[in-house]
Design an enzyme around this catalytic site. Structure first.
Site: not given
Ligand SMILES: CC(C)(COP(=O)([O-])OP(=O)([O-])OC[C@H]1O[C@@H](n2cnc3c(N)ncnc32)[C@H](O)[C@@H]1OP(=O)([O-])[O-])[C@@H](O)C(=O)NCCC(=O)NCCSC(=O)C[C@@](C)(O)CC(=O)[O-]
Length: 299
Positions: A209, A207, A16, A240, A249
């Site tokens: 921030h 959690h 994070d 984020c 955080n």
């Molecule tokens: C969830 C997805 C993947 C959906 O993303 P999408 O575009 O809907 O997924 P998809 O299934 O259609 O795939 C699109 C492309 O992504 C690839 N792909 C698909 N999955 C993966 C994977 N796991 N690892 C690597 N690659 C991946 C997949 O292979 C494909 O590649 P392409 O064919 O275009 O080359 C996308 O939206 C994403 O990665 N989001 C992440 C967002 C993120 O990390 N946000 C920050 C974390 S959350 C946060 O910080 C909050 C928290 C937890 O701390 C709590 C708080 O404070 O509230």
């Protein structure tokens, strides 16, 4: 309710804390951060995130981080896995614990993981099944529990509903994210009261921030209610990518200082932790957002 005797800190700086950094941070620096945090006595470190590198480029080296870290006895090194693809990649790296992350806000869910809340829960179900069959524990996150950058106020009942779904699906713990740090103590208590009607308090984590400078006050409020797991980030690093302007955080140094003062055990060496905060902020050229860290460094 009396304060807990001890608190488990979940250190999220390597994930994070760094995920929003615009310039690439080399893997060696990430590995040293993880190692220093372990040396300071942190027993749970969220080390990486197996998400799409197109969405969060900073986490693209997740494999190298997860396989490169030096494991310390008694320390859990966890990773975020939003879907089966991420989980399989994490399992291949020998991860021992993962987390799925949902939201109590529909708009945030779409912006963050590109699907609705209901779709996210459908997507998480096979992740939990597969993780469980591999003997890997799954933590659940709910974002926007005290407010959403797109929708504003979020009803505690909505937070309770999503948290319950994650818990019933098999998440051993649900971490309640005040993603944009807008909460205040009474709101935090009200939200927790709603969530804890369905989930035992010892299965919940805070959690929070610190965007509006309320994280410590909010944590004090939920400690009073019995929360004993707190997510924090050394030097207050973070933000984020899908919540513009959100800061990190609560700083780990600040919450450890507070807990020490309350006589609550953490097992963490505050001076070593503060040194880690000083080191990483210098290494990546960021201000140290821990008041305690800055004060200790000035001594
Ligand atoms: C969830 C997805 C993947 C959906 O993303 P999408 O575009 O809907 O997924 P998809 O299934 O259609 O795939 C699109 C492309 O992504 C690839 N792909 C698909 N999955 C993966 C994977 N796991 N690892 C690597 N690659 C991946 C997949 O292979 C494909 O590649 P392409 O064919 O275009 O080359 C996308 O939206 C994403 O990665 N989001 C992440 C967002 C993120 O990390 N946000 C920050 C974390 S959350 C946060 O910080 C909050 C928290 C937890 O701390 C709590 C708080 O404070 O509230």
């Amino acid at each position: 309710m009396p304060f807990p005797k001890s608190v488990r800190l979940v250190e999220v700086a390597p994930r994070d804390g760094l995920q929003n950094e615009p310039e690439p941070i080399d893997t060696v620096t990430k590995l040293e951060l993880i190692d220093r945090l372990g040396a300071a006595g942190i027993r749970y470190i969220e080390a990486a995130s197996f998400v799409s590198p197109k969405w969060v480029p900073q986490m693209a080296d997740h494999r190298d981080v997860m396989t490169g870290l030096t494991r310390r006895e008694g320390v859990t090194y966890a990773a975020l896995t939003p879907n089966l693809k991420g989980l399989e990649a994490a399992l291949a790296c020998g991860v021992e614990e993962v987390a799925v992350f949902g939201a109590a806000s529909e708009t945030f869910s779409h912006k963050n993981i590109n699907c609705s809340i209901a779709e996210s829960l459908e997507r998480f179900a096979p992740v939990l099944e597969r993780a469980q069959s591999a003997g890997v524990r799954v933590r659940g996150y709910v974002s926007c529990v005290l407010g959403c950058p797109y929708e504003g106020e979020i009803a505690p009942t909505k937070v309770a509903e999503v948290s319950k779904a994650l818990y019933e699906m098999g998440c051993y713990e649900v971490s309640l994210g005040d993603t944009i740090g807008v909460g205040t103590p009474f709101a935090a208590k009200r939200m927790l009261e709603a969530v804890s009607r369905n989930i035992p308090m010892d299965k919940l984590a805070a959690h929070f921030h610190d965007t509006y400078g309320q994280a410590l006050a909010n944590l004090y409020a939920v400690l009073e209610e019995g929360i004993a797991v707190i997510d924090s980030s050394v030097a207050g690093l973070g933000g984020c990518p899908y919540a513009k302007g959100a800061s990190g955080n609560v700083a780990s140094e600040d919450i450890v200082y507070l807990l020490n003062g309350l006589g609550i055990e953490t097992g963490i060496d505050l001076n070593r932790l503060a040194d880690t905060g000083t080191w990483i902020t210098q290494a990546i050229g960021r201000p140290n957002r821990s008041k305690v860290g800055v004060a200790l460094a000035a001594k």
